[in-house]
Design a protein around this motif. Sequence first.
Motif, short mmCIF file in Angstrom:
data_model
loop_
_atom_site.label_atom_id
_atom_site.label_comp_id
_atom_site.label_asym_id
_atom_site.label_seq_id
_atom_site.Cartn_x
_atom_site.Cartn_y
_atom_site.Cartn_z
N PRO A 147 0.82 -1.20 0.00
CA PRO A 147 0.00 0.00 0.00
C PRO A 147 0.86 1.27 0.00
O PRO A 147 1.96 1.26 0.55
CB PRO A 147 -0.80 -0.11 1.30
CG PRO A 147 -0.78 -1.55 1.65
CD PRO A 147 0.54 -2.05 1.18
N PRO A 278 -7.23 -0.38 3.11
CA PRO A 278 -7.60 -1.38 2.11
C PRO A 278 -8.41 -2.55 2.66
O PRO A 278 -9.01 -3.30 1.88
CB PRO A 278 -6.25 -1.85 1.56
CG PRO A 278 -5.26 -1.53 2.64
CD PRO A 278 -5.77 -0.28 3.29
N HIS A 283 -13.19 0.62 0.49
CA HIS A 283 -11.97 1.06 -0.19
C HIS A 283 -12.03 0.63 -1.65
O HIS A 283 -12.34 -0.52 -1.96
CB HIS A 283 -10.74 0.43 0.49
CG HIS A 283 -9.43 1.00 0.06
ND1 HIS A 283 -8.87 0.73 -1.17
CD2 HIS A 283 -8.57 1.84 0.68
CE1 HIS A 283 -7.72 1.36 -1.28
NE2 HIS A 283 -7.52 2.05 -0.17
N ASP A 285 -9.87 -0.25 -3.70
CA ASP A 285 -8.95 -1.33 -4.07
C ASP A 285 -9.08 -2.54 -3.16
O ASP A 285 -8.18 -3.38 -3.09
CB ASP A 285 -7.51 -0.83 -4.03
CG ASP A 285 -7.27 0.36 -4.93
OD1 ASP A 285 -7.89 0.41 -6.01
OD2 ASP A 285 -6.47 1.25 -4.57
N HIS A 286 -10.21 -2.64 -2.46
CA HIS A 286 -10.36 -3.71 -1.47
C HIS A 286 -10.22 -5.10 -2.09
O HIS A 286 -9.52 -5.97 -1.55
CB HIS A 286 -11.70 -3.60 -0.76
CG HIS A 286 -11.99 -4.74 0.17
ND1 HIS A 286 -11.29 -4.93 1.35
CD2 HIS A 286 -12.89 -5.76 0.09
CE1 HIS A 286 -11.74 -6.02 1.96
NE2 HIS A 286 -12.70 -6.54 1.22
N ALA A 289 -6.59 -5.79 -2.92
CA ALA A 289 -5.82 -6.00 -1.70
C ALA A 289 -6.09 -7.39 -1.12
O ALA A 289 -5.17 -8.09 -0.69
CB ALA A 289 -6.16 -4.92 -0.66
N TYR A 296 -4.35 -7.32 6.01
CA TYR A 296 -4.10 -5.93 5.66
C TYR A 296 -3.06 -5.34 6.61
O TYR A 296 -2.58 -5.98 7.53
CB TYR A 296 -5.41 -5.16 5.67
CG TYR A 296 -6.46 -5.88 4.85
CD1 TYR A 296 -6.38 -5.89 3.46
CD2 TYR A 296 -7.47 -6.62 5.46
CE1 TYR A 296 -7.30 -6.59 2.70
CE2 TYR A 296 -8.39 -7.33 4.71
CZ TYR A 296 -8.30 -7.31 3.33
OH TYR A 296 -9.20 -8.02 2.58
#
Length: 388
Positions: A147, A278, A283, A285-286, A289, A296
């Motif tokens: 990230p 994330p 989010h 881009d979850h 990720a 995370y």
Amino acid sequence: MNSEKKGINTICTHTGEVEDTQYRGAISPLFMATSYQYDGMDEKRYPRSFNSPNQVALGKKIAALEKCEAGMIFGSGMAAISHCLLAFLKQGDHIILPETLYGGTYNFVVKELPKFGIEFSFAKGFSEIDFTSEIKKNTKIIYIETPSNPLMKITDLEMIGRIAKQHNLLSIIDNTFASPINQTPADFGIDIIIHSATKYMGGHSDISAGAIACSQEHKDKIWETSINMGGHLSDYTVWLLERSLKTMALRVKAQSKNAKKMAKWLEQHQLVSKVYYPGLKSHPDHALAKKQMKRYTGMLSFELLPELDAIEFMRALKLVKYSMSLAGIESTILSPAETSHFLLTKEERKKQGISDGLLRFSVGIEETNDLIFDFEQAFQLVTKKQLV
């Protein structure tokens, strides 16, 4: 036993130990010498050559954690970054980076690389076309961090690894925010993994260090440059870092669990306008990720409502430390505009999406109920002051 088949806590605890052949101690002995016999020895050892016993052993631990062949230890994360880039870039070469970068990296790229006649460009986004559209005939490297610091943007590792191989480029990642506990970029074809070992690897806010993990061939290339630049780490700090790494998996798992709880709580708070984490389903881009991270990170960022004073909020905290750096066992909070991205102009920060009200929260191993209580009392103090 092969390191790849060992559990992560076993690697943290045992891989890369220096054997105490004299007294059979349970931990690595510390070799502080700056002068070693070379005649008749297998190697000419000198600390600046990155080959003292403790440096070599710790490099093996870092490599095993990142599923790579070799590792090196440096005096700081920026030493690792700068040595690595200068090892593979020369006059006339070109590097591609994302716009959202750690401030120190961004400043090194825009201030130092031009002195060497090295070109750079920033991808406008995180899609495949954003990166491929920046590739030139003289491009040598794609550099990413995911990230990202501090907005927690996620870059597709498999995509970057594939693009790099298709165009015969070197792929490099700053993996500091994830740590090898949460993400192993080598699994996705990334060539070189960099860490500010000051952060999760050190974990106790008392060590400054950097690290790289890569193939032996790439390590040899970095070594050729690094031996001339003197960015090695003292052996005492190397020894302390090896000690800290023994508990990294335990620490990072606890911090990541706490961060997810705090992110969910902050997202529901009426005085918080936005949370960047994330692990949240909200989010953008979850899904990515979740695909490429084991869990995370322990890092998150958030913004208060515009009418609240972010600096006063941090000053009102009692348990969470209003402090620089990150990833220690204690929770800390800071303003990126005041610290990590201070060297950028206000316009450059705005371009990256970093407002003066953005706060970066490094979640520690405390009980989350205690952290929530601290945040609540700070919110109350700030809102009362705002109403006066």
